[in-house]
Scaffold this active site. Structure first.
Site, PDB file in Angstrom:
ATOM      1  N   GLU A 154      23.074  12.655 -40.498  1.00  8.39           N
ATOM      2  CA  GLU A 154      22.489  11.818 -39.692  1.00  8.39           C
ATOM      3  C   GLU A 154      22.392  11.660 -38.297  1.00  8.39           C
ATOM      4  O   GLU A 154      22.481  10.859 -37.563  1.00  8.39           O
ATOM      5  CB  GLU A 154      22.630  10.244 -40.335  1.00  8.39           C
ATOM      6  CG  GLU A 154      22.640  10.159 -41.826  1.00  8.39           C
ATOM      7  CD  GLU A 154      23.145   8.840 -42.407  1.00  8.39           C
ATOM      8  OE1 GLU A 154      23.223   7.814 -41.539  1.00  8.39           O
ATOM      9  OE2 GLU A 154      22.967   8.744 -43.691  1.00  8.39           O
ATOM     10  N   GLU A 259      21.241  12.628 -52.103  1.00  6.83           N
ATOM     11  CA  GLU A 259      21.718  11.446 -52.393  1.00  6.83           C
ATOM     12  C   GLU A 259      20.532  10.261 -53.232  1.00  6.83           C
ATOM     13  O   GLU A 259      20.365   9.519 -52.958  1.00  6.83           O
ATOM     14  CB  GLU A 259      22.190  10.418 -51.053  1.00  6.83           C
ATOM     15  CG  GLU A 259      23.217  11.266 -50.330  1.00  6.83           C
ATOM     16  CD  GLU A 259      23.461  10.542 -49.091  1.00  6.83           C
ATOM     17  OE1 GLU A 259      23.202   9.438 -48.814  1.00  6.83           O
ATOM     18  OE2 GLU A 259      24.281  11.018 -48.026  1.00  6.83           O
TER      19      GLU A 259
HETATM   20  O1  G3I Z   1      36.633  -1.007 -48.635  1.00  7.19           O
HETATM   21  C1  G3I Z   1      36.051  -2.155 -48.210  1.00  7.19           C
HETATM   22  C2  G3I Z   1      36.846  -2.926 -49.163  1.00  7.19           C
HETATM   23  O2  G3I Z   1      38.286  -3.119 -48.896  1.00  7.19           O
HETATM   24  C3  G3I Z   1      36.156  -4.602 -49.442  1.00  7.19           C
HETATM   25  O3  G3I Z   1      36.947  -5.195 -50.202  1.00  7.19           O
HETATM   26  C4  G3I Z   1      34.778  -4.345 -49.668  1.00  7.19           C
HETATM   27  C5  G3I Z   1      33.959  -5.660 -49.467  1.00  7.19           C
HETATM   28  O4  G3I Z   1      32.703  -5.684 -49.191  1.00  7.19           O
HETATM   29  O5  G3I Z   1      34.070  -3.501 -48.873  1.00  7.19           O
HETATM   30  C6  G3I Z   1      34.632  -2.115 -48.775  1.00  7.19           C
HETATM   31  O6  G3I Z   1      33.916  -1.264 -47.991  1.00  7.19           O
HETATM   32  C7  G3I Z   1      32.643  -1.054 -48.279  1.00  7.19           C
HETATM   33  C8  G3I Z   1      32.566   0.636 -48.701  1.00  7.19           C
HETATM   34  O7  G3I Z   1      31.298   0.798 -48.727  1.00  7.19           O
HETATM   35  C9  G3I Z   1      33.438   0.755 -49.860  1.00  7.19           C
HETATM   36  O8  G3I Z   1      33.113   0.284 -50.802  1.00  7.19           O
HETATM   37  C10 G3I Z   1      31.771  -1.389 -47.305  1.00  7.19           C
HETATM   38  O9  G3I Z   1      31.703  -2.771 -46.968  1.00  7.19           O
HETATM   39  C11 G3I Z   1      30.385  -0.697 -47.433  1.00  7.19           C
HETATM   40  O10 G3I Z   1      29.644  -1.189 -46.184  1.00  7.19           O
HETATM   41  C12 G3I Z   1      30.493   0.569 -47.809  1.00  7.19           C
HETATM   42  O11 G3I Z   1      29.114   0.992 -47.845  1.00  7.19           O
HETATM   43  C13 G3I Z   1      28.904   2.615 -48.323  1.00  7.19           C
HETATM   44  C14 G3I Z   1      28.217   3.147 -47.161  1.00  7.19           C
HETATM   45  O12 G3I Z   1      27.623   4.398 -47.181  1.00  7.19           O
HETATM   46  C15 G3I Z   1      28.746   2.895 -45.746  1.00  7.19           C
HETATM   47  O13 G3I Z   1      27.661   3.261 -44.746  1.00  7.19           O
HETATM   48  C16 G3I Z   1      28.344   2.507 -49.520  1.00  7.19           C
HETATM   49  O14 G3I Z   1      29.287   2.389 -50.563  1.00  7.19           O
HETATM   50  C17 G3I Z   1      27.943   4.095 -49.743  1.00  7.19           C
HETATM   51  O15 G3I Z   1      27.164   4.497 -50.837  1.00  7.19           O
HETATM   52  C18 G3I Z   1      27.041   4.664 -48.189  1.00  7.19           C
HETATM   53  O16 G3I Z   1      26.745   6.030 -48.461  1.00  7.19           O
HETATM   54  C19 G3I Z   1      25.625   6.501 -47.349  1.00  7.19           C
HETATM   55  C20 G3I Z   1      26.126   7.929 -47.424  1.00  7.19           C
HETATM   56  O17 G3I Z   1      27.580   8.075 -47.084  1.00  7.19           O
HETATM   57  C21 G3I Z   1      25.338   8.683 -46.304  1.00  7.19           C
HETATM   58  N1  G3I Z   1      23.936   8.393 -46.427  1.00  7.19           N
HETATM   59  C22 G3I Z   1      23.598   6.948 -46.828  1.00  7.19           C
HETATM   60  C23 G3I Z   1      24.232   6.258 -47.727  1.00  7.19           C
HETATM   61  C24 G3I Z   1      23.930   4.792 -48.220  1.00  7.19           C
HETATM   62  O18 G3I Z   1      24.087   3.964 -47.002  1.00  7.19           O
END
Ligand code: G3I
Length: 369
Positions: A154, A259
Site C-alpha cells: 500500500e 485479499e
Molecule cells: O490484537 C488485538 C487484541 O489484543 C484485541 O483484543 C482486539 C480487540 O479489538 O484487537 C486486536 O487487534 C486487531 C487485529 O486486527 C488482530 O485481530 C485490531 O484491532 C484490528 O484493527 C486488526 O485488523 C486487521 C487490519 O488488517 C489492520 O489494519 C485485520 O484483522 C486484517 O484483516 C487487516 O488486513 C489488511 C491487510 O493486512 C492489508 N490490506 C488490507 C487488509 C484489510 O484491512
C-alpha cells in the site's frame, strides 16, 4: 469416559462437514494457487473447524496479522516468532505455498521504528538500517519455507501519488526499491511482491506499472503484483478488473488477487468519518442482513464470484494465485470495517462453517470448459 470421547465425536462431525463439498483447489487452473488468509486461531489450531476447511480446500496460506511488524517485532530488541513459526509449520507440513505478509507497511508498524529515544523522527540512514535488519531477521528466518513475500504494502494513494507515511517521508520514494533489495538478499529464492488495493482505479494502476518498470530497469527482483481485491458487490466491474490484469502483466510480472472478499453491505463515504453519531446511524441503516443473507442475494454473490473466476481462468497464464481474505464469514474483517459490528457475508463459507451457494457457483465456473 464421556469427556474423553467427546473430542473424537467432535472430530468425526467436523470431518463429515468438511467432506460435504469437493476440494475447491482441484478445480483451479494449473499453476494458479488457491489461498486463504488465516488468523492466529487457525494457525495455532484453536479453531479446528476453519483449519479443516483450509487444509482441505486451499493450497496456499497467508497470515492475516501475525507476520506484520507490530506482531513479529514489537520492540527494537525483541522478536516474537512463535506464532509465525506455527503458521509456517502448518503450511509447510501440508505442502502448501506459504506467503509472508508483510515486510514494509505504514500500518501495524510500531511507533518506535520511526523515532529515536527522544521521540523525534530518525534520519534516513537509521530507518534504512532498521528496515534492513527487520527484513534480514524475518525473511531470513523463513528462508526456503516462505515461498513469496508481500515486500511493500500500500505505498500509493488512489490518485497514483506516493502515500505520505513514516517510510516515504523519511527515506524518500526509493524506500520501495531498498525493501525489495533487502528481501532478495534475505532469501534469494523467495518470490517478491508489491501488494495494494484499488488497482482497478487507473491512476493507481499506472503508478504501480511505473514502479514495476522502474524496478525491472534497475535489475531489482519483482515477481508479481497483488491486487488485494477487497471488492463490493456494487463494483468494480469485471472490465475494470480485466484492465488491471492486462496492464500489470504487460510489465512482465504475474498478477495475483491477494485479499479477495466481496462486501455485500451498502457503503457510504461517511463511514470513514470520525463522527460517531453519524457512524451509529449508518450502522443501523446498512446492517441490513442481520437475520441471514436472503436467497436472492446469495445467488447474486455467487454470480459475481463466478464471473470473477471465469475471468481468472481466461487469464490463467498470467495469474499466480487467488487468495481469499479469510475462511468463513464469521471471522471476516469486514464484520468490523468500515463500521464495527455489522453482519457481513463476503466469503465462500458461512457462519455455520458450511459452503455457501457462492462456493458452488465458483466450483461450477471453474469446471466449465
Ligand atoms: O490484537 C488485538 C487484541 O489484543 C484485541 O483484543 C482486539 C480487540 O479489538 O484487537 C486486536 O487487534 C486487531 C487485529 O486486527 C488482530 O485481530 C485490531 O484491532 C484490528 O484493527 C486488526 O485488523 C486487521 C487490519 O488488517 C489492520 O489494519 C485485520 O484483522 C486484517 O484483516 C487487516 O488486513 C489488511 C491487510 O493486512 C492489508 N490490506 C488490507 C487488509 C484489510 O484491512
Amino acid at each position: 469416559m464421556l469427556k474423553r470421547l467427546s473430542p473424537l465425536f467432535a472430530l468425526v462431525a467436523l470431518t463429515a462437514t468438511a467432506q460435504e463439498a469437493p476440494a475447491l483447489k482441484q478445480f483451479m487452473p494449473s499453476g494458479v494457487y488457491l489461498g486463504a488468509a488465516v488468523n492466529q486461531r487457525v494457525s495455532d489450531g484453536a479453531d479446528a473447524a476453519d483449519r479443516a476447511i483450509v487444509l482441505k480446500h486451499f493450497n496456499s496460506v497467508t497470515p492475516e496479522n501475525l507476520l506484520k511488524w507490530e506482531a513479529v517485532h514489537p520492540k527494537a530488541d525483541s522478536y516474537n516468532f512463535e506464532p509465525a513459526d506455527r503458521y509456517v509449520e502448518m503450511g509447510t507440513a501440508a505442502g502448501m505455498f506459504v506467503v509472508g505478509h508483510t515486510l514494509v507497511w505504514h500500518q501495524q508498524t510500531p511507533r518506535w521504528v520511526f523515532q529515536n529515544e527522544a521521540g523525534k523522527p530518525v534520519d534516513r540512514e537509521t530507518l534504512l538500517t532498521r528496515m534492513h535488519e527487520h527484513i534480514k531477521a524475518v525473511a531470513g528466518r523463513y528462508r526456503g519455507r516462505i515461498g513469496g513475500w508481500d515486500v511493500v504494502n500500500e505505498a500509493f494513494e488512489d490518485d497514483g501519488t506516493l502515500r505520505q507515511t513514516g517510510w516515504s517521508r523519511c527515506i524518500g520514494p526509493d524506500f520501495i526499491e531498498k525493501a525489495f533489495e533487502f528481501a532478495h538478499e534475505a532469501d534469494p529464492n523467495a518470490q517478491l511482491y508489491y501488494n495494494d488495493f484499488n488497482l482497478w482505479k487507473p491512476a493507481k494502476r499506472k503508478a504501480v506499472e511505473k514502479l514495476v518498470a522502474s524496478l525491472k530497469a534497475k535489475g531489482i527482483r519483482i515477481d508479481a503484483v497483488g491486487e488485494q481485491a477487497h471488492y463490493n458487490i456494487a463494483g468494480p466491474t469485471l472490465d475494470e478488473i480485466e484492465a488491471v490484469i492486462m496492464g500489470l502483466s504487460a510489465q512482465g510480472v504475474k498478477v495475483a488477487l491477494t485479499e479477495l472478499d466481496m462486501d455485500v453491505l451498502p457503503t457510504s463515504p461517511d463511514m470513514w468519518g470520525a463522527d460517531l453519531s453519524k457512524q451509529r446511524a449508518l450502522k443501523t441503516e446498512t446492517d441490513i442482513y442481520t437475520n441471514g443473507l436472503p436467497d436472492k442475494e446469495q445467488k447474486r454473490l455467487g454470480e459475481h464470484y463466478a464471473g470473477l473466476f471465469r475471468l481468472i481462468k481466461k487469464h490463467q497464464a498470467v495469474f499466480s494465485r487467488v487468495t481469499f481474505w479469510g475462511v468463513t464469514d464469521r471471522n471476516s474483517w469486514l464484520n468490523d470495517f468500515p463500521i464495527r459490528g455489522r453482519v457481513n457475508y463476503p466469503l465462500l463459507w458461512g457462519r455455520d462453517g458450511k459452503p455457501k451457494p457462492a462456493f458452488f457457483a465458483v466450483m461450477e465456473a471453474l469446471k466449465q470448459k
